[in-house]
Design a protein around this motif. Structure first.
Motif, PDB file in Angstrom:
ATOM      1  N   GLY A   1      21.774  -4.604  -7.623  1.00 18.10           N
ATOM      2  CA  GLY A   1      22.601  -4.646  -8.818  1.00 18.10           C
ATOM      3  C   GLY A   1      21.871  -4.407 -10.115  1.00 18.10           C
ATOM      4  O   GLY A   1      22.467  -4.516 -11.192  1.00 18.10           O
ATOM      5  N   LYS A   2      20.590  -4.087 -10.037  1.00 19.39           N
ATOM      6  CA  LYS A   2      19.793  -3.863 -11.248  1.00 19.39           C
ATOM      7  C   LYS A   2      19.201  -2.467 -11.244  1.00 19.39           C
ATOM      8  O   LYS A   2      19.121  -1.813 -10.208  1.00 19.39           O
ATOM      9  N   GLU A   3      18.777  -2.039 -12.429  1.00 20.02           N
ATOM     10  CA  GLU A   3      18.142  -0.731 -12.540  1.00 20.02           C
ATOM     11  C   GLU A   3      16.703  -0.802 -12.048  1.00 20.02           C
ATOM     12  O   GLU A   3      16.076  -1.866 -12.050  1.00 20.02           O
TER      13      GLU A   3
ATOM     14  N   SER B   1       0.838  -1.196   0.000  1.00 19.77           N
ATOM     15  CA  SER B   1       0.000   0.000   0.000  1.00 19.77           C
ATOM     16  C   SER B   1       0.871   1.244   0.000  1.00 19.77           C
ATOM     17  O   SER B   1       1.974   1.235   0.553  1.00 19.77           O
ATOM     18  N   CYS B   2       0.359   2.284  -0.629  1.00 26.11           N
ATOM     19  CA  CYS B   2       1.051   3.568  -0.663  1.00 26.11           C
ATOM     20  C   CYS B   2       0.053   4.648  -0.276  1.00 26.11           C
ATOM     21  O   CYS B   2      -0.985   4.799  -0.934  1.00 26.11           O
ATOM     22  N   ALA B   3       0.373   5.375   0.772  1.00 25.08           N
ATOM     23  CA  ALA B   3      -0.484   6.473   1.227  1.00 25.08           C
ATOM     24  C   ALA B   3       0.129   7.787   0.789  1.00 25.08           C
ATOM     25  O   ALA B   3       1.297   8.061   1.080  1.00 25.08           O
ATOM     26  N   ALA B   4      -0.652   8.597   0.078  1.00 26.00           N
ATOM     27  CA  ALA B   4      -0.169   9.863  -0.470  1.00 26.00           C
ATOM     28  C   ALA B   4      -0.742  11.040   0.291  1.00 26.00           C
ATOM     29  O   ALA B   4      -1.895  10.999   0.741  1.00 26.00           O
ATOM     30  N   SER B   5       0.052  12.093   0.408  1.00 24.15           N
ATOM     31  CA  SER B   5      -0.425  13.311   1.041  1.00 24.15           C
ATOM     32  C   SER B   5       0.382  14.496   0.522  1.00 24.15           C
ATOM     33  O   SER B   5       1.498  14.336   0.033  1.00 24.15           O
ATOM     34  N   GLY B   6      -0.220  15.669   0.608  1.00 23.84           N
ATOM     35  CA  GLY B   6       0.480  16.882   0.232  1.00 23.84           C
ATOM     36  C   GLY B   6       0.346  17.310  -1.210  1.00 23.84           C
ATOM     37  O   GLY B   6       0.960  18.294  -1.625  1.00 23.84           O
ATOM     38  N   PHE B   7      -0.443  16.577  -1.983  1.00 28.09           N
ATOM     39  CA  PHE B   7      -0.675  16.976  -3.367  1.00 28.09           C
ATOM     40  C   PHE B   7      -2.053  16.468  -3.792  1.00 28.09           C
ATOM     41  O   PHE B   7      -2.668  15.651  -3.095  1.00 28.09           O
ATOM     42  N   THR B   8      -2.523  16.947  -4.931  1.00 29.92           N
ATOM     43  CA  THR B   8      -3.855  16.573  -5.416  1.00 29.92           C
ATOM     44  C   THR B   8      -3.767  15.204  -6.089  1.00 29.92           C
ATOM     45  O   THR B   8      -3.438  15.099  -7.273  1.00 29.92           O
ATOM     46  N   PHE B   9      -4.061  14.187  -5.327  1.00 27.99           N
ATOM     47  CA  PHE B   9      -3.864  12.801  -5.746  1.00 27.99           C
ATOM     48  C   PHE B   9      -4.535  12.499  -7.082  1.00 27.99           C
ATOM     49  O   PHE B   9      -3.967  11.836  -7.933  1.00 27.99           O
ATOM     50  N   SER B  10      -5.723  13.021  -7.283  1.00 29.42           N
ATOM     51  CA  SER B  10      -6.494  12.686  -8.488  1.00 29.42           C
ATOM     52  C   SER B  10      -5.860  13.224  -9.763  1.00 29.42           C
ATOM     53  O   SER B  10      -6.226  12.805 -10.861  1.00 29.42           O
ATOM     54  N   GLY B  11      -4.913  14.134  -9.643  1.00 31.53           N
ATOM     55  CA  GLY B  11      -4.265  14.687 -10.821  1.00 31.53           C
ATOM     56  C   GLY B  11      -3.022  13.942 -11.260  1.00 31.53           C
ATOM     57  O   GLY B  11      -2.318  14.393 -12.171  1.00 31.53           O
ATOM     58  N   TYR B  12      -2.776  12.802 -10.628  1.00 31.99           N
ATOM     59  CA  TYR B  12      -1.539  12.072 -10.870  1.00 31.99           C
ATOM     60  C   TYR B  12      -1.799  10.626 -11.282  1.00 31.99           C
ATOM     61  O   TYR B  12      -2.663   9.954 -10.709  1.00 31.99           O
ATOM     62  N   ASP B  13      -1.024  10.164 -12.269  1.00 36.17           N
ATOM     63  CA  ASP B  13      -0.948   8.738 -12.539  1.00 36.17           C
ATOM     64  C   ASP B  13      -0.080   8.115 -11.450  1.00 36.17           C
ATOM     65  O   ASP B  13       0.923   8.704 -11.036  1.00 36.17           O
ATOM     66  N   MET B  14      -0.484   6.932 -10.999  1.00 34.17           N
ATOM     67  CA  MET B  14       0.237   6.274  -9.922  1.00 34.17           C
ATOM     68  C   MET B  14       0.883   4.989 -10.422  1.00 34.17           C
ATOM     69  O   MET B  14       0.273   4.233 -11.198  1.00 34.17           O
ATOM     70  N   SER B  15       2.092   4.748  -9.965  1.00 28.98           N
ATOM     71  CA  SER B  15       2.849   3.585 -10.430  1.00 28.98           C
ATOM     72  C   SER B  15       3.587   2.931  -9.273  1.00 28.98           C
ATOM     73  O   SER B  15       3.837   3.562  -8.243  1.00 28.98           O
ATOM     74  N   TRP B  16       3.920   1.685  -9.491  1.00 35.84           N
ATOM     75  CA  TRP B  16       4.850   0.963  -8.627  1.00 35.84           C
ATOM     76  C   TRP B  16       6.065   0.597  -9.469  1.00 35.84           C
ATOM     77  O   TRP B  16       5.926   0.106 -10.604  1.00 35.84           O
ATOM     78  N   TYR B  17       7.236   0.847  -8.918  1.00 35.93           N
ATOM     79  CA  TYR B  17       8.501   0.446  -9.511  1.00 35.93           C
ATOM     80  C   TYR B  17       9.197  -0.498  -8.532  1.00 35.93           C
ATOM     81  O   TYR B  17       8.829  -0.565  -7.353  1.00 35.93           O
TER      82      TYR B  17
END
Length: 117
Positions: A41-43, A20-36
């Motif tokens: 030893g890898k990129e 889970s990722c909890a976001a705060s401090g910005f307008t969440f709905s205006g952002y695409d969300m990703s997991w990396y």
């Protein structure tokens, strides 16, 4: 601005885990969300992306059919459900927010996922 990941840990091969990722401090709905993720030893590589308002999801070939990304714009959270985990899924997983128009993005600190017997 904060992106705080949780839910990482040690799991056996074939097991499941939900990040889970909890976001705060910005307008969440205006952002695409990703997991990396980044293995030793890898990129860093893209695992999954979910657009705003959540109509399109894209997955890395290595995670298709096993991982599911979802978001809750009311709670400002994005989850990554992981099933049939493999040792090669071992990595630090990072939450990422990228504005849908402007070149602005934020990163979380990461959470460790270890798949091992």
């Amino acid at each position: 601005v904060q992106l705080v990941e949780s839910g990482g840990g040690l799991v056996q091969p074939g097991g499941s885990l939900t990040l889970s990722c909890a976001a705060s401090g910005f307008t969440f709905s205006g952002y695409d969300m990703s997991w990396y993720r980044q293995a030793p030893g890898k990129e860093r590589e893209l695992v999954a992306t979910l657009t705003s308002p959540g109509v399109m999801a894209n997955y890395a070939d290595s995670t298709k059919g096993r991982f599911t990304i979802s978001r809750d714009d009311a709670r400002n959270t994005v989850d990554l459900q992981m099933k049939s985990l493999k040792p090669e899924d071992t990595a630090v997983y990072y939450c990422n927010a990228r504005h849908t128009i402007w070149n602005v993005e934020f990163w979380g600190q990461g959470t460790q996922v270890t798949v091992s017997s």
